[in-house]
Design a protein around this motif. Structure first.
Motif, short mmCIF file in Angstrom:
data_model
loop_
_atom_site.label_atom_id
_atom_site.label_comp_id
_atom_site.label_asym_id
_atom_site.label_seq_id
_atom_site.Cartn_x
_atom_site.Cartn_y
_atom_site.Cartn_z
N LEU A 151 0.83 -1.20 0.00
CA LEU A 151 0.00 0.00 0.00
C LEU A 151 0.87 1.25 0.00
O LEU A 151 0.62 2.20 -0.75
CB LEU A 151 -0.94 0.00 1.20
N GLU A 152 1.91 1.26 0.80
CA GLU A 152 2.81 2.41 0.87
C GLU A 152 3.47 2.66 -0.49
O GLU A 152 3.58 3.81 -0.94
CB GLU A 152 3.88 2.17 1.93
N LEU A 153 3.88 1.60 -1.17
CA LEU A 153 4.48 1.74 -2.50
C LEU A 153 3.47 2.29 -3.51
O LEU A 153 3.81 3.15 -4.33
CB LEU A 153 5.03 0.41 -2.98
N ALA A 154 2.26 1.79 -3.46
CA ALA A 154 1.22 2.27 -4.39
C ALA A 154 0.91 3.74 -4.15
O ALA A 154 0.74 4.51 -5.10
CB ALA A 154 -0.05 1.42 -4.24
N LEU A 155 0.85 4.15 -2.89
CA LEU A 155 0.59 5.56 -2.58
C LEU A 155 1.73 6.44 -3.07
O LEU A 155 1.50 7.53 -3.61
CB LEU A 155 0.38 5.73 -1.07
N ALA A 156 2.97 5.97 -2.90
CA ALA A 156 4.13 6.74 -3.37
C ALA A 156 4.13 6.84 -4.89
O ALA A 156 4.45 7.89 -5.45
CB ALA A 156 5.41 6.09 -2.87
N GLU A 157 3.77 5.74 -5.55
CA GLU A 157 3.72 5.75 -7.02
C GLU A 157 2.66 6.74 -7.51
O GLU A 157 2.89 7.48 -8.47
CB GLU A 157 3.40 4.35 -7.53
N ARG A 158 1.52 6.77 -6.84
CA ARG A 158 0.47 7.71 -7.23
C ARG A 158 0.94 9.15 -7.03
O ARG A 158 0.72 10.02 -7.87
CB ARG A 158 -0.81 7.46 -6.46
N GLU A 159 1.60 9.42 -5.91
CA GLU A 159 2.10 10.77 -5.64
C GLU A 159 3.12 11.18 -6.70
O GLU A 159 3.10 12.32 -7.17
CB GLU A 159 2.72 10.84 -4.25
N LEU A 160 3.99 10.28 -7.09
CA LEU A 160 4.97 10.56 -8.13
C LEU A 160 4.28 10.87 -9.45
O LEU A 160 4.62 11.85 -10.13
CB LEU A 160 5.91 9.37 -8.30
N PHE A 161 3.29 10.08 -9.82
CA PHE A 161 2.55 10.29 -11.06
C PHE A 161 1.87 11.65 -11.07
O PHE A 161 1.95 12.40 -12.04
CB PHE A 161 1.52 9.17 -11.23
N VAL A 162 1.23 12.00 -9.96
CA VAL A 162 0.52 13.28 -9.87
C VAL A 162 1.52 14.44 -9.91
O VAL A 162 1.29 15.43 -10.59
CB VAL A 162 -0.35 13.33 -8.59
N ALA A 163 2.65 14.31 -9.22
CA ALA A 163 3.66 15.37 -9.21
C ALA A 163 4.23 15.60 -10.61
O ALA A 163 4.44 16.74 -11.01
CB ALA A 163 4.77 15.02 -8.23
N GLU A 164 4.46 14.51 -11.35
CA GLU A 164 4.95 14.65 -12.72
C GLU A 164 3.91 15.34 -13.60
O GLU A 164 4.22 16.21 -14.40
CB GLU A 164 5.30 13.29 -13.31
N ARG A 165 2.66 14.93 -13.45
CA ARG A 165 1.58 15.50 -14.27
C ARG A 165 1.40 16.98 -13.97
O ARG A 165 1.14 17.78 -14.87
CB ARG A 165 0.28 14.74 -14.01
N GLU A 166 1.53 17.37 -12.71
CA GLU A 166 1.37 18.78 -12.32
C GLU A 166 2.61 19.61 -12.58
O GLU A 166 2.59 20.82 -12.39
CB GLU A 166 0.99 18.86 -10.84
N GLY A 167 3.70 18.98 -12.97
CA GLY A 167 4.93 19.71 -13.27
C GLY A 167 5.75 20.06 -12.04
O GLY A 167 6.67 20.86 -12.14
N ARG A 168 5.44 19.47 -10.91
CA ARG A 168 6.22 19.75 -9.70
C ARG A 168 7.59 19.09 -9.76
O ARG A 168 8.54 19.55 -9.14
CB ARG A 168 5.48 19.28 -8.46
N ILE A 169 7.69 17.97 -10.49
CA ILE A 169 8.98 17.30 -10.69
C ILE A 169 9.06 16.91 -12.15
O ILE A 169 8.06 16.86 -12.87
CB ILE A 169 9.13 16.05 -9.79
#
Length: 55
Positions: free
Chosen positions: A31-49
């Motif tokens: 679950l922790e890995l899935a949550l981190a993967e989602r956060e990474l995906f969202v951050a890339e999409r929003e241009g934060r990283i």
């Protein structure tokens, strides 16, 4: 991508609630890995990283 990942997160949360104590650690880690993967995906999409290498 996010819908599938969100579905996986919901399923893991449900599994964690009903898991045998011996299985909770593994499910919590997944679950922790899935949550981190989602956060990474969202951050890339929003241009934060950026997924581009720095060089």
């Amino acid at each position: 991508m996010t819908n599938e990942l969100d579905r996986t997160i919901v399923e893991l949360q449900a599994e964690l609630r009903n898991a045998h104590p011996d299985e909770r650690g593994q499910i919590a880690a997944e679950l922790e890995l899935a949550l981190a993967e989602r956060e990474l995906f969202v951050a890339e999409r929003e241009g934060r990283i950026s997924a581009e290498p720095p060089f």
